[in-house]
Motif scaffolding. Structure first.
Motif, PDB file in Angstrom:
ATOM      1  N   GLY A   1      55.310  32.528  33.578  1.00 18.02           N
ATOM      2  CA  GLY A   1      54.524  33.126  34.658  1.00 18.02           C
ATOM      3  C   GLY A   1      53.030  32.888  34.484  1.00 18.02           C
ATOM      4  N   ALA A   2      52.283  33.426  35.402  1.00 19.29           N
ATOM      5  CA  ALA A   2      50.827  33.271  35.373  1.00 19.29           C
ATOM      6  C   ALA A   2      50.233  33.990  34.164  1.00 19.29           C
ATOM      7  N   ILE A   3      49.085  33.522  33.738  1.00 22.30           N
ATOM      8  CA  ILE A   3      48.377  34.163  32.638  1.00 22.30           C
ATOM      9  C   ILE A   3      47.471  35.231  33.255  1.00 22.30           C
ATOM     10  N   THR A   4      47.912  36.476  33.163  1.00 23.18           N
ATOM     11  CA  THR A   4      47.166  37.587  33.747  1.00 23.18           C
ATOM     12  C   THR A   4      46.523  38.416  32.637  1.00 23.18           C
ATOM     13  N   GLU A   5      45.577  39.251  33.022  1.00 23.74           N
ATOM     14  CA  GLU A   5      44.910  40.116  32.047  1.00 23.74           C
ATOM     15  C   GLU A   5      45.911  41.055  31.380  1.00 23.74           C
ATOM     16  N   LYS A   6      46.860  41.549  32.149  1.00 26.09           N
ATOM     17  CA  LYS A   6      47.881  42.457  31.616  1.00 26.09           C
ATOM     18  C   LYS A   6      48.709  41.762  30.532  1.00 26.09           C
TER      19      LYS A   6
ATOM     20  N   LEU B   1      40.828  20.704  23.733  1.00 30.21           N
ATOM     21  CA  LEU B   1      42.275  20.759  23.579  1.00 30.21           C
ATOM     22  C   LEU B   1      42.889  20.849  24.968  1.00 30.21           C
ATOM     23  N   VAL B   2      43.865  19.997  25.243  1.00 29.95           N
ATOM     24  CA  VAL B   2      44.488  19.929  26.561  1.00 29.95           C
ATOM     25  C   VAL B   2      45.985  20.169  26.420  1.00 29.95           C
ATOM     26  N   LEU B   3      46.509  21.108  27.212  1.00 32.09           N
ATOM     27  CA  LEU B   3      47.954  21.342  27.278  1.00 32.09           C
ATOM     28  C   LEU B   3      48.416  20.996  28.690  1.00 32.09           C
ATOM     29  N   HIS B   4      49.274  20.005  28.792  1.00 30.47           N
ATOM     30  CA  HIS B   4      49.786  19.564  30.091  1.00 30.47           C
ATOM     31  C   HIS B   4      51.130  20.236  30.332  1.00 30.47           C
ATOM     32  N   GLU B   5      51.183  21.077  31.345  1.00 34.68           N
ATOM     33  CA  GLU B   5      52.394  21.822  31.719  1.00 34.68           C
ATOM     34  C   GLU B   5      53.034  22.517  30.515  1.00 34.68           C
ATOM     35  N   PRO B   6      52.313  23.446  29.873  1.00 37.97           N
ATOM     36  CA  PRO B   6      52.895  24.146  28.717  1.00 37.97           C
ATOM     37  C   PRO B   6      54.091  24.987  29.139  1.00 37.97           C
TER      38      PRO B   6
ATOM     39  N   PHE C   1      39.437  36.469  26.069  1.00 42.28           N
ATOM     40  CA  PHE C   1      38.370  36.624  27.062  1.00 42.28           C
ATOM     41  C   PHE C   1      37.065  35.964  26.612  1.00 42.28           C
ATOM     42  N   GLU C   2      36.932  35.664  25.336  1.00 45.21           N
ATOM     43  CA  GLU C   2      35.754  34.957  24.833  1.00 45.21           C
ATOM     44  C   GLU C   2      35.991  33.463  24.716  1.00 45.21           C
ATOM     45  N   LEU C   3      37.229  33.041  24.958  1.00 48.04           N
ATOM     46  CA  LEU C   3      37.615  31.634  24.845  1.00 48.04           C
ATOM     47  C   LEU C   3      37.231  30.879  26.117  1.00 48.04           C
ATOM     48  N   ASP C   4      36.779  29.652  25.964  1.00 47.47           N
ATOM     49  CA  ASP C   4      36.447  28.805  27.120  1.00 47.47           C
ATOM     50  C   ASP C   4      37.739  28.143  27.596  1.00 47.47           C
ATOM     51  N   VAL C   5      38.379  28.735  28.597  1.00 47.24           N
ATOM     52  CA  VAL C   5      39.641  28.232  29.143  1.00 47.24           C
ATOM     53  C   VAL C   5      39.399  27.709  30.546  1.00 47.24           C
ATOM     54  N   ARG C   6      39.905  26.531  30.820  1.00 49.33           N
ATOM     55  CA  ARG C   6      39.800  25.952  32.156  1.00 49.33           C
ATOM     56  C   ARG C   6      41.195  25.588  32.625  1.00 49.33           C
ATOM     57  N   GLU C   7      41.525  26.058  33.828  1.00 51.37           N
ATOM     58  CA  GLU C   7      42.860  25.815  34.375  1.00 51.37           C
ATOM     59  C   GLU C   7      42.758  24.822  35.531  1.00 51.37           C
TER      60      GLU C   7
ATOM     61  N   LEU D   1      37.763  26.893  16.490  1.00 51.52           N
ATOM     62  CA  LEU D   1      36.987  25.653  16.459  1.00 51.52           C
ATOM     63  C   LEU D   1      35.819  25.657  17.441  1.00 51.52           C
ATOM     64  N   LYS D   2      35.738  26.725  18.237  1.00 52.56           N
ATOM     65  CA  LYS D   2      34.711  26.842  19.277  1.00 52.56           C
ATOM     66  C   LYS D   2      34.746  25.651  20.236  1.00 52.56           C
ATOM     67  N   CYS D   3      35.948  25.330  20.695  1.00 50.24           N
ATOM     68  CA  CYS D   3      36.099  24.229  21.640  1.00 50.24           C
ATOM     69  C   CYS D   3      36.712  24.738  22.951  1.00 50.24           C
ATOM     70  N   THR D   4      36.861  23.862  23.902  1.00 51.57           N
ATOM     71  CA  THR D   4      37.381  24.206  25.225  1.00 51.57           C
ATOM     72  C   THR D   4      38.884  23.951  25.281  1.00 51.57           C
ATOM     73  N   LEU D   5      39.608  24.893  25.875  1.00 50.57           N
ATOM     74  CA  LEU D   5      41.046  24.753  26.084  1.00 50.57           C
ATOM     75  C   LEU D   5      41.283  24.471  27.557  1.00 50.57           C
ATOM     76  N   HIS D   6      41.902  23.345  27.857  1.00 51.74           N
ATOM     77  CA  HIS D   6      42.215  22.952  29.230  1.00 51.74           C
ATOM     78  C   HIS D   6      43.724  23.131  29.436  1.00 51.74           C
ATOM     79  N   LEU D   7      44.088  23.909  30.448  1.00 48.04           N
ATOM     80  CA  LEU D   7      45.502  24.150  30.773  1.00 48.04           C
ATOM     81  C   LEU D   7      45.809  23.545  32.129  1.00 48.04           C
ATOM     82  N   ILE D   8      46.789  22.652  32.156  1.00 45.98           N
ATOM     83  CA  ILE D   8      47.167  21.970  33.398  1.00 45.98           C
ATOM     84  C   ILE D   8      48.471  22.568  33.891  1.00 45.98           C
TER      85      ILE D   8
END
Length: 75
Positions: A51-56, A17-22, A67-73, A38-45
């Motif tokens: 703001g930034a996606i922070t742990e807080k 799954l790809v999100l371009h400039e969400p 934290f268990e999700l496969d996220v690629r920025e 779906l146990k798939c990869t989320l790509h964030l462009i």
């Protein structure tokens, strides 16, 4: 439209799954939940419309699966 795979030669089908400039953080969380289910990869462009996606922020939003999700920025 329904697709039924019967006797499919591919045992594992991988989705990305790809999100371009969400722009809306709630949508990113919802799509992230879908990617986790779906146990798939989320790509964030970047850039994001928020703001930034922070742990807080992730903990505050209650995204305990994040934290268990496969996220690629990407920049």
């Amino acid at each position: 439209m329904f697709i039924v795979l019967i006797n499919c030669p591919f045992k594992f089908i991988m989705f990305n799954l790809v999100l371009h400039e969400p722009r809306i953080p709630g949508n990113v969380g919802t799509i992230g939940r879908l990617a986790f289910a779906l146990k798939c990869t989320l790509h964030l462009i970047k850039p994001y419309g928020f703001g930034a996606i922070t742990e807080k922020e992730v903990r505050r939003a209650g995204l305990d699966y994040w934290f268990e999700l496969d996220v690629r920025e990407y920049d």
